[in-house]
Design a protein around this motif. Sequence first.
Motif, PDB file in Angstrom:
ATOM      1  N   LYS A 148       0.840  -1.202   0.000  1.00 17.35           N
ATOM      2  CA  LYS A 148       0.000   0.000   0.000  1.00 17.35           C
ATOM      3  C   LYS A 148       0.878   1.256   0.000  1.00 17.35           C
ATOM      4  N   GLN A 149       1.894   1.249   0.826  1.00 20.99           N
ATOM      5  CA  GLN A 149       2.777   2.410   0.924  1.00 20.99           C
ATOM      6  C   GLN A 149       3.526   2.670  -0.384  1.00 20.99           C
ATOM      7  N   SER A 150       3.865   1.611  -1.103  1.00 25.71           N
ATOM      8  CA  SER A 150       4.610   1.777  -2.360  1.00 25.71           C
ATOM      9  C   SER A 150       3.785   2.463  -3.439  1.00 25.71           C
ATOM     10  N   GLY A 151       2.464   2.298  -3.372  1.00 21.80           N
ATOM     11  CA  GLY A 151       1.597   2.886  -4.386  1.00 21.80           C
ATOM     12  C   GLY A 151       1.588   2.148  -5.709  1.00 21.80           C
ATOM     13  N   ASN A 152       2.257   0.993  -5.740  1.00 23.20           N
ATOM     14  CA  ASN A 152       2.422   0.278  -7.014  1.00 23.20           C
ATOM     15  C   ASN A 152       1.466  -0.885  -7.211  1.00 23.20           C
ATOM     16  N   TYR A 153       0.604  -1.151  -6.217  1.00 23.88           N
ATOM     17  CA  TYR A 153      -0.198  -2.373  -6.275  1.00 23.88           C
ATOM     18  C   TYR A 153      -1.677  -2.121  -6.020  1.00 23.88           C
ATOM     19  N   GLU A 154      -2.151  -0.922  -6.315  1.00 24.07           N
ATOM     20  CA  GLU A 154      -3.536  -0.576  -6.003  1.00 24.07           C
ATOM     21  C   GLU A 154      -4.544  -1.510  -6.669  1.00 24.07           C
ATOM     22  N   ASP A 155      -4.195  -2.013  -7.842  1.00 15.95           N
ATOM     23  CA  ASP A 155      -5.123  -2.898  -8.554  1.00 15.95           C
ATOM     24  C   ASP A 155      -5.172  -4.295  -7.944  1.00 15.95           C
ATOM     25  N   ARG A 156      -4.274  -4.593  -7.013  1.00 15.98           N
ATOM     26  CA  ARG A 156      -4.200  -5.937  -6.437  1.00 15.98           C
ATOM     27  C   ARG A 156      -4.507  -5.965  -4.942  1.00 15.98           C
ATOM     28  N   LEU A 157      -4.736  -4.802  -4.339  1.00 16.33           N
ATOM     29  CA  LEU A 157      -5.014  -4.738  -2.908  1.00 16.33           C
ATOM     30  C   LEU A 157      -6.495  -4.482  -2.661  1.00 16.33           C
ATOM     31  N   ARG A 158      -7.037  -5.108  -1.645  1.00 10.53           N
ATOM     32  CA  ARG A 158      -8.415  -4.891  -1.256  1.00 10.53           C
ATOM     33  C   ARG A 158      -8.435  -4.544   0.235  1.00 10.53           C
ATOM     34  N   TYR A 159      -9.508  -3.894   0.677  1.00  8.77           N
ATOM     35  CA  TYR A 159      -9.630  -3.549   2.085  1.00  8.77           C
ATOM     36  C   TYR A 159     -11.055  -3.834   2.554  1.00  8.77           C
ATOM     37  N   PRO A 160     -11.197  -4.540   3.671  1.00  7.30           N
ATOM     38  CA  PRO A 160     -10.109  -5.165   4.427  1.00  7.30           C
ATOM     39  C   PRO A 160      -9.414  -6.250   3.611  1.00  7.30           C
ATOM     40  N   ALA A 161      -8.143  -6.466   3.910  1.00  2.00           N
ATOM     41  CA  ALA A 161      -7.348  -7.379   3.088  1.00  2.00           C
ATOM     42  C   ALA A 161      -7.927  -8.785   3.063  1.00  2.00           C
ATOM     43  N   GLU A 162      -8.382  -9.258   4.216  1.00  2.00           N
ATOM     44  CA  GLU A 162      -9.008 -10.581   4.317  1.00  2.00           C
ATOM     45  C   GLU A 162     -10.285 -10.428   5.124  1.00  2.00           C
ATOM     46  N   ASP A 163     -11.350 -11.082   4.672  1.00  2.00           N
ATOM     47  CA  ASP A 163     -12.630 -10.938   5.362  1.00  2.00           C
ATOM     48  C   ASP A 163     -13.555 -12.074   4.939  1.00  2.00           C
ATOM     49  N   SER A 164     -14.541 -12.352   5.783  1.00  2.00           N
ATOM     50  CA  SER A 164     -15.485 -13.438   5.489  1.00  2.00           C
ATOM     51  C   SER A 164     -16.219 -13.234   4.172  1.00  2.00           C
ATOM     52  N   ARG A 165     -16.432 -11.974   3.790  1.00  2.00           N
ATOM     53  CA  ARG A 165     -17.208 -11.697   2.581  1.00  2.00           C
ATOM     54  C   ARG A 165     -16.572 -12.310   1.327  1.00  2.00           C
ATOM     55  N   TYR A 166     -15.260 -12.488   1.352  1.00  2.00           N
ATOM     56  CA  TYR A 166     -14.576 -13.016   0.167  1.00  2.00           C
ATOM     57  C   TYR A 166     -14.748 -14.532   0.024  1.00  2.00           C
ATOM     58  N   GLU A 167     -15.094 -15.206   1.114  1.00  2.00           N
ATOM     59  CA  GLU A 167     -15.206 -16.670   1.087  1.00  2.00           C
ATOM     60  C   GLU A 167     -16.658 -17.143   1.169  1.00  2.00           C
ATOM     61  N   LYS A 168     -17.551 -16.273   1.550  1.00  2.00           N
ATOM     62  CA  LYS A 168     -18.929 -16.679   1.837  1.00  2.00           C
ATOM     63  C   LYS A 168     -19.614 -17.360   0.654  1.00  2.00           C
ATOM     64  N   ASP A 169     -19.605 -16.748  -0.517  1.00  2.00           N
ATOM     65  CA  ASP A 169     -20.301 -17.318  -1.673  1.00  2.00           C
ATOM     66  C   ASP A 169     -19.750 -18.680  -2.055  1.00  2.00           C
ATOM     67  N   LYS A 170     -18.422 -18.812  -2.020  1.00  2.00           N
ATOM     68  CA  LYS A 170     -17.799 -20.092  -2.368  1.00  2.00           C
ATOM     69  C   LYS A 170     -18.235 -21.186  -1.396  1.00  2.00           C
ATOM     70  N   MET A 171     -18.268 -20.857  -0.120  1.00  2.00           N
ATOM     71  CA  MET A 171     -18.667 -21.854   0.871  1.00  2.00           C
ATOM     72  C   MET A 171     -20.142 -22.163   0.786  1.00  2.00           C
ATOM     73  N   ASP A 172     -20.950 -21.146   0.489  1.00  2.00           N
ATOM     74  CA  ASP A 172     -22.387 -21.393   0.295  1.00  2.00           C
ATOM     75  C   ASP A 172     -22.620 -22.361  -0.849  1.00  2.00           C
ATOM     76  N   GLN A 173     -21.905 -22.144  -1.949  1.00  2.00           N
ATOM     77  CA  GLN A 173     -22.082 -22.995  -3.136  1.00  2.00           C
ATOM     78  C   GLN A 173     -21.674 -24.447  -2.868  1.00  2.00           C
ATOM     79  N   LEU A 174     -20.695 -24.606  -1.982  1.00  2.00           N
ATOM     80  CA  LEU A 174     -20.227 -25.954  -1.645  1.00  2.00           C
ATOM     81  C   LEU A 174     -21.006 -26.563  -0.480  1.00  2.00           C
ATOM     82  N   ASP A 175     -21.976 -25.819   0.038  1.00  2.00           N
ATOM     83  CA  ASP A 175     -22.778 -26.251   1.188  1.00  2.00           C
ATOM     84  C   ASP A 175     -21.901 -26.552   2.388  1.00  2.00           C
ATOM     85  N   LEU A 176     -20.926 -25.691   2.619  1.00  2.00           N
ATOM     86  CA  LEU A 176     -20.028 -25.820   3.775  1.00  2.00           C
ATOM     87  C   LEU A 176     -20.412 -24.797   4.843  1.00  2.00           C
TER      88      LEU A 176
END
Length: 294
Positions: A266-294
């Motif tokens: 983030k500080q480098s300013g060179n990776y804005e297209d690859r960084l998300r905030y929050p960096a890790e969160d349940s929202r990123y895994e929820k749909d995948k786990m729902d689809q797998l019925d986990l």
Amino acid sequence: MTDTIKHTNQPTVSLTFDDGITADLAGYPFKEWNQMLLSHLEKEDLKAAFFVTGLNKLDEKGQFLLKSWNDNGHQIANHTFSHPNFNSDANTAQMFANQLLRTDSVISKFGNSSKLFRFPYLKEGQNPAKVDSIRNILAQNGYRNGYVTIDASDWYVNSRLIKKIKANGVSNTQLDEFRDFYVQHILERAEYYEKLSFEMNGRHIKHTLLLHHNLTSALFLGDLIEAFKAKGWRVIDSDTAFEDPIFGQIPSPDFAGESLIWSMAKQSGNYEDRLRYPAEDSRYEKDKMDQLDL
């Protein structure tokens, strides 16, 4: 010399665990699942760093937990007393000092206690002035940040697993499917942070992976370690990892928080297209786990 070169030229990771639960989990008695986790580490002859909250370590179960990890040679480190979020206005630098010292008094009596501190939720303060104040408090008390370099959402997989077991029972829960999702998720995030780190640093740093003291670690840690090795990773002790010079590269207060690699990117300013905030969160895994019925 050949062995040293080989190790330098492969991705390297150590294991760190946060919190320290003393409850039975989904039918697994506390002492049993805690020992399962320790046994995975013992089998692989690995030493980890255990960042503990102090609040539930004062009673007999809490003291048993700390002693079990200390006696097995693992670092006992500080994760505050009650796990507050220091990006909140309500949680001041003075409160931070109190949180740090209360847990220090709990863990300092153990032979493997360590002056490493990890922020709850990896939140270091919502503005540079607060970050600076907190960093000064750490330094004044001989502590340094026990940075995470590989962040993930094992806590969310764990919460879904426990919910499923409570609903269906262990015998009717697809533990193998949870194991496969867990291992793949951690490896995917490890490869993401390793790639970012290598691009910035031009070498394989000694990573610190954030895991939690929970049921997924107790059940699946051995599988995860073997998966790392199968992917060409070297798995090392946490105290060795924290000696890597990368942990001396402290991000500007404007970019503090999340994993160390995220902050540096983030500080480098060179990776804005690859960084998300929050960096890790349940929202990123929820749909995948729902689809797998986990």
